[in-house]
Scaffold this motif. Structure first.
Motif, short mmCIF file in Angstrom:
data_model
loop_
_atom_site.label_atom_id
_atom_site.label_comp_id
_atom_site.label_asym_id
_atom_site.label_seq_id
_atom_site.Cartn_x
_atom_site.Cartn_y
_atom_site.Cartn_z
N ASP A 150 -9.67 1.76 -4.27
CA ASP A 150 -8.42 0.91 -4.55
C ASP A 150 -7.78 0.27 -3.46
O ASP A 150 -7.31 -0.93 -3.42
CB ASP A 150 -7.58 1.52 -5.44
CG ASP A 150 -8.19 1.95 -6.89
OD1 ASP A 150 -8.82 1.15 -7.24
OD2 ASP A 150 -8.05 2.95 -7.69
N ALA A 151 -7.44 1.03 -2.53
CA ALA A 151 -6.67 0.61 -1.09
C ALA A 151 -7.59 -0.38 -0.30
O ALA A 151 -6.79 -1.32 -0.20
CB ALA A 151 -6.69 1.82 -0.18
N LEU A 152 -8.90 -0.22 -0.34
CA LEU A 152 -9.60 -1.35 0.37
C LEU A 152 -9.47 -2.64 -0.32
O LEU A 152 -9.31 -3.76 0.32
CB LEU A 152 -11.22 -0.76 0.24
CG LEU A 152 -11.38 -0.06 1.44
CD1 LEU A 152 -13.03 0.57 1.35
CD2 LEU A 152 -11.09 -0.68 2.95
N LYS A 153 -9.27 -2.65 -1.92
CA LYS A 153 -9.26 -3.92 -2.57
C LYS A 153 -7.90 -4.60 -2.33
O LYS A 153 -7.85 -5.70 -2.15
CB LYS A 153 -9.37 -3.56 -4.13
CG LYS A 153 -10.91 -3.13 -4.43
CD LYS A 153 -10.94 -2.76 -6.03
CE LYS A 153 -12.36 -2.37 -6.36
NZ LYS A 153 -12.69 -2.06 -7.88
N VAL B 53 -14.86 3.63 7.00
CA VAL B 53 -14.32 4.69 6.29
C VAL B 53 -14.94 5.79 6.35
O VAL B 53 -16.34 5.98 6.39
CB VAL B 53 -14.55 3.86 4.71
CG1 VAL B 53 -14.07 5.06 3.74
CG2 VAL B 53 -13.94 2.78 4.53
N VAL B 54 -14.12 6.74 6.52
CA VAL B 54 -14.58 8.05 6.96
C VAL B 54 -13.79 9.19 6.03
O VAL B 54 -12.79 9.09 6.19
CB VAL B 54 -14.24 8.38 8.47
CG1 VAL B 54 -15.01 10.07 8.67
CG2 VAL B 54 -14.93 7.58 9.21
N GLY B 55 -14.82 9.72 4.94
CA GLY B 55 -14.07 10.43 4.13
C GLY B 55 -14.94 10.26 2.60
O GLY B 55 -16.06 10.88 2.75
N LYS B 56 -14.55 9.60 1.53
CA LYS B 56 -15.07 9.50 0.56
C LYS B 56 -14.66 7.80 0.03
O LYS B 56 -13.78 7.62 0.03
CB LYS B 56 -14.94 10.29 -0.43
CG LYS B 56 -15.39 11.77 -0.38
CD LYS B 56 -14.83 12.74 -1.38
CE LYS B 56 -15.33 14.15 -1.24
NZ LYS B 56 -15.18 15.11 -2.34
N LEU B 57 -15.57 7.28 -0.57
CA LEU B 57 -15.68 6.02 -1.07
C LEU B 57 -16.21 6.15 -2.46
O LEU B 57 -17.56 6.24 -2.61
CB LEU B 57 -16.21 4.87 -0.27
CG LEU B 57 -16.18 3.48 -0.68
CD1 LEU B 57 -14.31 3.25 -0.68
CD2 LEU B 57 -16.65 2.29 0.28
N ILE C 58 0.93 -1.13 0.02
CA ILE C 58 -0.10 -0.08 -0.04
C ILE C 58 0.76 1.35 0.01
O ILE C 58 0.59 2.11 -0.44
CB ILE C 58 -0.95 -0.02 1.26
CG1 ILE C 58 -1.87 -1.30 1.39
CG2 ILE C 58 -1.88 1.10 1.15
CD1 ILE C 58 -2.46 -1.73 0.25
N ARG C 59 1.96 1.36 0.67
CA ARG C 59 2.99 2.40 0.77
C ARG C 59 3.82 2.58 -0.46
O ARG C 59 3.77 3.30 -1.02
CB ARG C 59 3.42 2.55 2.16
CG ARG C 59 4.60 3.82 2.27
CD ARG C 59 5.32 3.70 3.50
NE ARG C 59 5.99 5.01 3.89
CZ ARG C 59 7.10 5.20 3.62
NH1 ARG C 59 7.77 4.53 2.82
NH2 ARG C 59 7.60 6.29 3.73
N GLU C 60 4.66 1.35 -0.34
CA GLU C 60 5.83 1.43 -1.42
C GLU C 60 5.58 1.16 -2.72
O GLU C 60 6.05 1.99 -3.67
CB GLU C 60 7.18 0.40 -0.73
CG GLU C 60 7.47 0.89 0.47
CD GLU C 60 8.24 -0.17 1.17
OE1 GLU C 60 8.96 -0.95 0.19
OE2 GLU C 60 8.73 -0.41 2.27
N GLU C 61 4.68 0.35 -3.03
CA GLU C 61 4.40 -0.14 -4.39
C GLU C 61 3.18 0.91 -4.81
O GLU C 61 3.41 1.03 -6.18
CB GLU C 61 4.00 -1.55 -4.64
CG GLU C 61 5.03 -2.42 -4.21
CD GLU C 61 4.64 -3.99 -4.09
OE1 GLU C 61 3.54 -4.34 -4.67
OE2 GLU C 61 5.41 -4.87 -3.54
N LYS C 62 2.05 0.95 -4.25
CA LYS C 62 1.06 1.70 -4.89
C LYS C 62 1.09 3.17 -4.41
O LYS C 62 0.53 3.91 -5.31
CB LYS C 62 -0.14 1.37 -4.36
CG LYS C 62 -0.63 -0.49 -4.35
CD LYS C 62 -0.65 -0.68 -5.97
CE LYS C 62 -1.04 -1.94 -6.27
NZ LYS C 62 -0.17 -3.06 -5.57
N GLY C 63 2.07 3.71 -3.44
CA GLY C 63 1.81 4.94 -3.00
C GLY C 63 0.71 5.62 -2.51
O GLY C 63 0.35 6.94 -2.65
#
Length: 425
Positions: free
Chosen positions: A329-332, A421-425, A293-298
């Motif tokens: 995408d992050a959730l997936k 999830v708090v924000g937007k989805l 999530i951090r290094e590959e996808k950013g």
């Protein structure tokens, strides 16, 4: 002569020896665990109390009690307490956790006789002045108003509520709850909770027989129990339901994600193995979640998971904040990492790396007598002893890819977890 062209030999980490404390139990019920280090000029005295709750649990009252212990006694104002401690270069800090509250003194050995009476005054004669309470309420309401605008705080609030309901583990502060705090309720809780029979003293550093005599004079002879003994009752936890909760915020730039499930605590035999799987998955900087999530996808600057042990339960949690445009995408990707953990064997090299990391971290955490005291405290309040760490290191050394998958299938089922999830989805 050291040959710097040759790498030093590597040695596997074997059993780690921990220092057993001296144990004293006094007539007033005070339990003292002593970790001596004659070469130390520093003393650490940690007074730990079981948190007590009314029939309707109100952890806010306990946090307020902890925060306000130093705000004054019949003979000392809050400023005088601060001056008396600071004058001798000492440090006095109250701390609160779900199950325990504590007040810890750090002092040079030669000044212990001057600062311990201040602690004794606080533990026997705190008065919780109205003016200081009003300031506490005002400041915390303002902080709460700021926090409620932060997505990560709201997600965390939703998460604890879903896991633990209206119990000490699930209730979070509200402005109304702060307004309902009263000095009378604080004093009532103080008189029940801050008693020697409800106290454990962890004493470490340059402890001498003279200091122990002072402890006995101040906290045994001059600290009687003034209330009947009370015990901490277990909270009644609600039935858990794993589901997705979404709270849309139109102006959000980032979405806060919080995922987790109730789990086991330190008393369960699977706990060390579960710690291992959590570390591999999201518990250190080289974990799978960080790499993906951090290094590959950013998608994020930071993502991690943790396993929390509570006296009456435990939980697994995963937390991150990502840009609103990549929330889905992050959730997936997170779900995919759970599936990979469950469906395929971890590489032998990865398992070996996590073994070395966890055993090395354990060994590196024992740099002083104070660390040994902390390790003892971490197991004592669960009814365990230092043999726990032998089982821990043995379990870590014996982990295999098959064992990682077995534990993951039992405790890391994504579809059974709560997702906020708090924000937007």
């Amino acid at each position: 002569m050291l040959n710097r062209t040759e790498a030093p030999q590597q040695h596997s980490i074997q059993d780690i020896d921990l220092i057993q404390p001296e144990v004293l139990t006094f007539d007033n019920g005070l339990k003292v665990f002593i970790f001596r280090a004659a070469e130390q000029s520093l003393i650490k005295a940690e007074f730990v109390f079981n948190n007590l709750f009314a029939s309707e649990e109100n952890p806010l009252l306990n946090t307020c009690l902890s925060s306000m212990l130093k705000e004054g006694t019949s003979s000392r104002s809050s400023a005088q307490i601060a001056d008396d401690v600071d004058f001798y270069g000492a440090y006095l800090v109250p701390e609160y956790s779900y199950d325990h509250s504590s007040i810890t003194l750090y002092s040079l050995q030669k000044y212990v006789a001057q600062v311990l009476p201040v602690v004794q005054d606080i533990l026997t004669d705190a008065i919780f002045p109205e003016a200081e309470l009003a300031t506490y309420i005002r400041n915390n309401k303002q902080s709460l108003q700021v926090s409620m605008r932060k997505n990560d705080y709201v997600a965390r609030k939703r998460f604890y509520k879903a896991l633990f309901g209206d119990t000490r583990y699930g209730i979070t502060p509200t402005e109304e709850a702060y307004d309902n705090l009263s000095r009378e309720d604080l004093i009532s809780l103080y008189r029940k909770q801050v008693q020697p029979q409800n106290c454990t003293l962890i004493l470490s550093g340059g402890v001498t027989d003279e200091i122990l005599a002072l402890i006995q004079d101040l906290f045994v002879q001059n600290w009687p129990n003034t209330a009947d003994a009370s015990t901490q009752t277990a909270p009644t936890l609600p039935a858990f339901e794993g589901k997705l909760h979404i709270e849309e915020r139109e102006d959000a730039l980032q979405s806060a994600i919080r995922i987790g499930i109730p789990s086991i605590n330190r008393t369960h035999p699977d706990f060390p193995a579960l710690q291992f799987v959590n570390t591999l998955f999201g518990g250190y900087f080289g974990s799978r979640l960080m790499r993906n999530i951090r290094e590959e996808k950013g998608y994020t600057y930071s993502i991690g998971s943790a396993l929390a042990s509570l006296r009456h339960g435990g939980f697994f949690t995963l937390a991150t904040e990502v840009g609103v445009d990549v929330t889905a995408d992050a959730l997936k990707e997170i779900e995919q990492e759970f599936n990979i953990l469950n469906d395929s064997l971890a590489p032998e090299e990865e398992v070996a790396l996590v073994k070395n990391y966890m055993l090395g971290t354990m060994l590196g955490s024992l740099e002083s007598i104070f660390s040994h005291a902390d390790k003892y405290k971490s197991v004592y309040f669960y009814g365990l002893n230092l043999d726990y760490y032998k089982r821990y290191t043995s379990t870590i050394r014996e982990m295999t890819p098959a064992k990682v998958q077995e534990i993951a299938k039992q405790y890391f089922q994504y579809d059974k977890m709560y997702k906020a999830v708090v924000g937007k989805l």
